[in-house]
Design a protein around this motif. Structure first.
Motif, PDB file in Angstrom:
ATOM      1  N   LYS A   1      55.296  19.690  55.215  1.00 28.06           N
ATOM      2  CA  LYS A   1      54.423  18.945  54.302  1.00 28.06           C
ATOM      3  C   LYS A   1      53.846  17.712  54.993  1.00 28.06           C
ATOM      4  N   LYS A   2      54.709  17.025  55.739  1.00 31.52           N
ATOM      5  CA  LYS A   2      54.253  15.804  56.399  1.00 31.52           C
ATOM      6  C   LYS A   2      53.203  16.098  57.460  1.00 31.52           C
TER       7      LYS A   2
ATOM      8  N   SER B   1      51.328  18.863  57.863  1.00 34.27           N
ATOM      9  CA  SER B   1      50.075  19.451  57.376  1.00 34.27           C
ATOM     10  C   SER B   1      49.227  18.367  56.718  1.00 34.27           C
ATOM     11  N   SER B   2      49.871  17.408  56.067  1.00 38.28           N
ATOM     12  CA  SER B   2      49.070  16.358  55.430  1.00 38.28           C
ATOM     13  C   SER B   2      48.403  15.470  56.485  1.00 38.28           C
ATOM     14  N   LYS B   3      49.113  15.257  57.598  1.00 42.11           N
ATOM     15  CA  LYS B   3      48.551  14.442  58.668  1.00 42.11           C
ATOM     16  C   LYS B   3      47.286  15.089  59.260  1.00 42.11           C
TER      17      LYS B   3
ATOM     18  N   TYR C   1      45.435  17.374  57.843  1.00 47.62           N
ATOM     19  CA  TYR C   1      44.402  17.441  56.819  1.00 47.62           C
ATOM     20  C   TYR C   1      43.589  16.149  56.748  1.00 47.62           C
ATOM     21  N   TYR C   2      44.295  15.000  56.737  1.00 54.37           N
ATOM     22  CA  TYR C   2      43.569  13.731  56.608  1.00 54.37           C
ATOM     23  C   TYR C   2      42.714  13.447  57.821  1.00 54.37           C
TER      24      TYR C   2
ATOM     25  N   ASP D   1      48.439   8.195  54.170  1.00 54.85           N
ATOM     26  CA  ASP D   1      49.735   7.715  53.688  1.00 54.85           C
ATOM     27  C   ASP D   1      49.623   6.721  52.541  1.00 54.85           C
TER      28      ASP D   1
ATOM     29  N   TYR E   1      52.388  24.343  46.948  1.00 56.23           N
ATOM     30  CA  TYR E   1      51.367  24.484  47.975  1.00 56.23           C
ATOM     31  C   TYR E   1      50.031  24.957  47.427  1.00 56.23           C
TER      32      TYR E   1
ATOM     33  N   LEU F   1      48.347  21.910  46.061  1.00 54.71           N
ATOM     34  CA  LEU F   1      47.962  20.992  47.139  1.00 54.71           C
ATOM     35  C   LEU F   1      46.735  21.504  47.887  1.00 54.71           C
TER      36      LEU F   1
ATOM     37  N   ALA G   1      43.230  19.763  48.322  1.00 50.51           N
ATOM     38  CA  ALA G   1      42.694  19.551  49.660  1.00 50.51           C
ATOM     39  C   ALA G   1      41.244  20.030  49.732  1.00 50.51           C
TER      40      ALA G   1
END
Ligand code: UDP
Ligand code: MG
Length: 317
Positions: free
Chosen positions: A132-133, A135-137, A139-140, A154, A209, A212, A216
């Motif tokens: 999760k961490k 993939s979010s990084k 993505y942003y 964050d 997911y 999310l 996204a």
């Protein structure tokens, strides 16, 4: 005396509401120069969340609530809340105490110092998986490359917003809201406060997911038309390759004749081009779908009950 509203979207949070209220209350009681009120937005919870909120409200005069007719999602629940506040500032908090109330005094003093949007930025995220961490990084990073405005990494929805920001956010009536992007879009002087994010105290996360990925895609398609440009360029590039290959085939046939029919290359090209076309159509479909939904001009949410009588900006279209 000025009033500050603590806005709490709640979806199936029966185990956490009471402890949330008492914990935050302890902090706000130490700040005597403002009035505090709590606004719980029950986002169509399927458990006893609303019942608990109402019970709490009977005992405490500083509690207000809005109950939505079904689960509209956190983004819309926040909008419903913002539509109904008339205070000088709003602090948005999750009901699960993942947002530490101890930051509230600091947020308020930054706001008094002239900042309109004081947001909390996570240093560490405990209780979240590596997948999760990371993939979010990624993505942003992509989202920020694609869109014109910069979306903060964050940073969640835990923040103090001045009345001005609330008015700006309420004036944007899109139903597929990507609030993180809207916070950046409205501008106004912002200030970050750093903190460590704890894991949930009670209950479990409402995100999966599927949700999310949906959020996204909403983020990208709400704040960037770059995917449309990419699809045009992709189409152009593939046509160019096809044209060059066609010239090559024609010359080859003219010079060497055509001893073997080119079945494998034919299939490969058809599959490749077909795939590209589907991708491009899909991207266009995402935007078209958004236009379709927004063009219906439906209200963003419907309210079943509430104890607020000053319906200030209610269901404004
Ligand atoms: N929430 C909501 N509607 C939803 C999903 C979540 O109002 O459809 C609320 C939820 O009750 C909580 C906040 O949004 O107060 C954040 O949700 P959660 O803790 O599940 O998200 P996470 O902290 O895992 O990102
Ligand atoms: Mg949470």
């Amino acid at each position: 005396m000025k009033t500050i509203t603590i806005l709490v979207p709640c979806y199936n949070e029966k185990s956490g509401i009471e402890i949330f209220y008492s914990t935050v209350k302890k902090v706000t009681d130490t700040i005597s120069r403002y009035n505090f009120e709590f606004l719980f937005v029950d986002d169509g919870s399927k458990d006893e969340t609303l019942h608990i909120i109402k019970k709490l409200q009977h005992k405490n005069r500083d509690i207000f609530y809005i109950s939505l007719s079904r689960n509209f999602g956190k983004e819309i629940a926040m909008l419903a809340g913002m539509d109904h506040v008339s205070s000088s500032a709003v602090i948005i908090m999750d009901a699960d105490l993942q947002d530490p109330p101890s930051l509230i005094p600091q947020m308020i003093s930054e706001w008094e110092g002239g900042y309109f949007d004081v947001y909390a930025k996570r240093l560490h995220r405990s209780g979240e998986t590596w997948l999760k961490k990371s993939s979010s990084k990624i993505y942003y990073r992509i989202l920020n490359k694609l869109s014109d405005i910069s979306i903060l990494v964050d940073v969640g929805d835990f923040r103090l917003l001045d009345k001005k920001c609330i008015e700006a956010l309420c004036s944007m009536r899109e139903c597929q809201r990507y609030t993180k992007g809207l916070f950046s879009w409205i501008g106004y002087k912002k200030k970050a406060i750093l903190y460590d994010r704890d894991s949930r105290k009670t209950g479990k996360t409402k995100w999966n997911y599927r949700k999310l990925i949906h959020l996204a895609i909403d983020g990208i398609t709400s704040f960037s038309t770059v995917p449309l440009h990419i699809s045009s360029w992709l189409g152009f590039f593939v046509s160019l390759c096809a044209f060059i290959y066609m010239l090559y085939i024609i010359f080859k046939t003219l010079i060497h004749g055509d001893p073997v029919p080119g079945y494998p290359s034919l299939i490969a090209i058809i599959l490749f081009v077909g795939g590209v076309q589907l991708i491009v159509l899909g991207i266009m479909g995402e935007y078209l779908g958004k236009m379709f939904n927004e063009s219906k001009h439906r209200p963003a949410y419907l309210i079943v009950e509430s104890n607020i009588d000053h319906f200030s900006r209610v269901n404004k279209m």
